[in-house]
Design a protein around this motif. Structure first.
Motif, PDB file in Angstrom:
ATOM      1  N   LEU A  40      38.449  56.722  31.165  1.00 16.28           N
ATOM      2  CA  LEU A  40      37.718  55.462  31.225  1.00 16.28           C
ATOM      3  C   LEU A  40      38.649  54.259  31.352  1.00 16.28           C
ATOM      4  O   LEU A  40      38.215  53.184  31.751  1.00 16.28           O
ATOM      5  CB  LEU A  40      36.837  55.308  29.978  1.00 16.28           C
ATOM      6  CG  LEU A  40      35.689  56.300  29.856  1.00 16.28           C
ATOM      7  CD1 LEU A  40      34.932  56.083  28.549  1.00 16.28           C
ATOM      8  CD2 LEU A  40      34.747  56.200  31.051  1.00 16.28           C
ATOM      9  N   SER A  41      39.940  54.436  31.035  1.00 18.16           N
ATOM     10  CA  SER A  41      40.882  53.321  31.107  1.00 18.16           C
ATOM     11  C   SER A  41      41.541  53.196  32.471  1.00 18.16           C
ATOM     12  O   SER A  41      41.501  52.146  33.096  1.00 18.16           O
ATOM     13  CB  SER A  41      41.965  53.460  30.039  1.00 18.16           C
ATOM     14  OG  SER A  41      41.398  53.384  28.756  1.00 18.16           O
ATOM     15  N   CYS A  42      42.162  54.297  32.947  1.00 16.63           N
ATOM     16  CA  CYS A  42      42.939  54.207  34.190  1.00 16.63           C
ATOM     17  C   CYS A  42      42.283  54.899  35.379  1.00 16.63           C
ATOM     18  O   CYS A  42      42.744  54.763  36.511  1.00 16.63           O
ATOM     19  CB  CYS A  42      44.356  54.753  33.987  1.00 16.63           C
ATOM     20  SG  CYS A  42      44.461  56.552  33.790  1.00 16.63           S
ATOM     21  N   GLY A  43      41.213  55.667  35.142  1.00 20.40           N
ATOM     22  CA  GLY A  43      40.511  56.327  36.239  1.00 20.40           C
ATOM     23  C   GLY A  43      41.104  57.662  36.661  1.00 20.40           C
ATOM     24  O   GLY A  43      40.613  58.282  37.599  1.00 20.40           O
ATOM     25  N   GLU A  44      42.147  58.118  35.999  1.00 20.34           N
ATOM     26  CA  GLU A  44      42.756  59.416  36.331  1.00 20.34           C
ATOM     27  C   GLU A  44      41.692  60.500  36.279  1.00 20.34           C
ATOM     28  O   GLU A  44      40.848  60.523  35.378  1.00 20.34           O
ATOM     29  CB  GLU A  44      43.881  59.734  35.338  1.00 20.34           C
ATOM     30  CG  GLU A  44      44.556  61.051  35.555  1.00 20.34           C
ATOM     31  CD  GLU A  44      45.423  61.093  36.807  1.00 20.34           C
ATOM     32  OE1 GLU A  44      45.789  62.208  37.214  1.00 20.34           O
ATOM     33  OE2 GLU A  44      45.754  60.022  37.360  1.00 20.34           O
ATOM     34  N   ARG A  45      41.719  61.397  37.286  1.00 21.24           N
ATOM     35  CA  ARG A  45      40.757  62.497  37.347  1.00 21.24           C
ATOM     36  C   ARG A  45      41.472  63.815  37.113  1.00 21.24           C
ATOM     37  O   ARG A  45      42.550  64.041  37.643  1.00 21.24           O
ATOM     38  CB  ARG A  45      40.093  62.554  38.718  1.00 21.24           C
ATOM     39  CG  ARG A  45      39.224  61.375  39.026  1.00 21.24           C
ATOM     40  CD  ARG A  45      38.662  61.522  40.421  1.00 21.24           C
ATOM     41  NE  ARG A  45      37.786  60.413  40.762  1.00 21.24           N
ATOM     42  CZ  ARG A  45      37.121  60.335  41.895  1.00 21.24           C
ATOM     43  NH1 ARG A  45      37.233  61.284  42.802  1.00 21.24           N
ATOM     44  NH2 ARG A  45      36.353  59.289  42.138  1.00 21.24           N
ATOM     45  N   MET A  46      40.821  64.692  36.361  1.00 21.46           N
ATOM     46  CA  MET A  46      41.351  66.031  36.126  1.00 21.46           C
ATOM     47  C   MET A  46      40.251  67.019  36.483  1.00 21.46           C
ATOM     48  O   MET A  46      39.105  66.864  36.068  1.00 21.46           O
ATOM     49  CB  MET A  46      41.789  66.181  34.672  1.00 21.46           C
ATOM     50  CG  MET A  46      43.012  65.342  34.359  1.00 21.46           C
ATOM     51  SD  MET A  46      43.239  64.998  32.617  1.00 21.46           S
ATOM     52  CE  MET A  46      42.077  63.653  32.384  1.00 21.46           C
ATOM     53  N   TYR A  47      40.629  68.017  37.293  1.00 24.99           N
ATOM     54  CA  TYR A  47      39.683  69.012  37.778  1.00 24.99           C
ATOM     55  C   TYR A  47      40.013  70.372  37.179  1.00 24.99           C
ATOM     56  O   TYR A  47      41.177  70.664  36.903  1.00 24.99           O
ATOM     57  CB  TYR A  47      39.758  69.103  39.305  1.00 24.99           C
ATOM     58  CG  TYR A  47      39.498  67.797  40.008  1.00 24.99           C
ATOM     59  CD1 TYR A  47      38.205  67.336  40.196  1.00 24.99           C
ATOM     60  CD2 TYR A  47      40.543  67.017  40.479  1.00 24.99           C
ATOM     61  CE1 TYR A  47      37.965  66.132  40.841  1.00 24.99           C
ATOM     62  CE2 TYR A  47      40.314  65.814  41.130  1.00 24.99           C
ATOM     63  CZ  TYR A  47      39.017  65.380  41.303  1.00 24.99           C
ATOM     64  OH  TYR A  47      38.780  64.191  41.940  1.00 24.99           O
ATOM     65  N   SER A  48      39.001  71.221  37.056  1.00 23.94           N
ATOM     66  CA  SER A  48      39.229  72.580  36.555  1.00 23.94           C
ATOM     67  C   SER A  48      40.022  73.376  37.590  1.00 23.94           C
ATOM     68  O   SER A  48      40.057  73.026  38.784  1.00 23.94           O
ATOM     69  CB  SER A  48      37.892  73.284  36.292  1.00 23.94           C
ATOM     70  OG  SER A  48      37.241  73.557  37.527  1.00 23.94           O
TER      71      SER A  48
END
Length: 86
Positions: A40-48
């Motif tokens: 929610l802060s930097c928008g970094e996305r992590m995928y399975s």
């Protein structure tokens, strides 16, 4: 269920969201709606791991032009922008 509690980049709060992912392969592009853990802060996305494997498979299909099972969404265009004053 979240795989991490805090963002590994900035330490921000992580939530699960549906996001659009743009994949390119050769001259083709695909847009997928997938679940990701998003900071929610930097928008970094992590995928399975499973999702990342699907990305690789789709990129290969795009490169080999095996797009019969994909739904066309119109056309894409490359536009060259000239420098200001040119």
């Amino acid at each position: 269920m979240l795989s991490v509690e805090k963002c590994p980049i900035c330490g921000g709060e992580i939530v699960i969201k549906e996001v659009d992912k743009l994949l390119r392969g050769g001259n083709h592009t695909a847009i997928l709606k997938v679940s990701a853990e998003v900071c929610l802060s930097c928008g970094e996305r992590m995928y399975s791991v499973e999702t990342v494997r699907k990305f690789a498979k789709i990129r290969q299909q795009l490169q080999r032009e095996e797009t019969q099972e994909f739904q066309p969404m119109g056309q894409s265009f490359r536009v060259g922008l000239s420098a200001p004053g040119g």
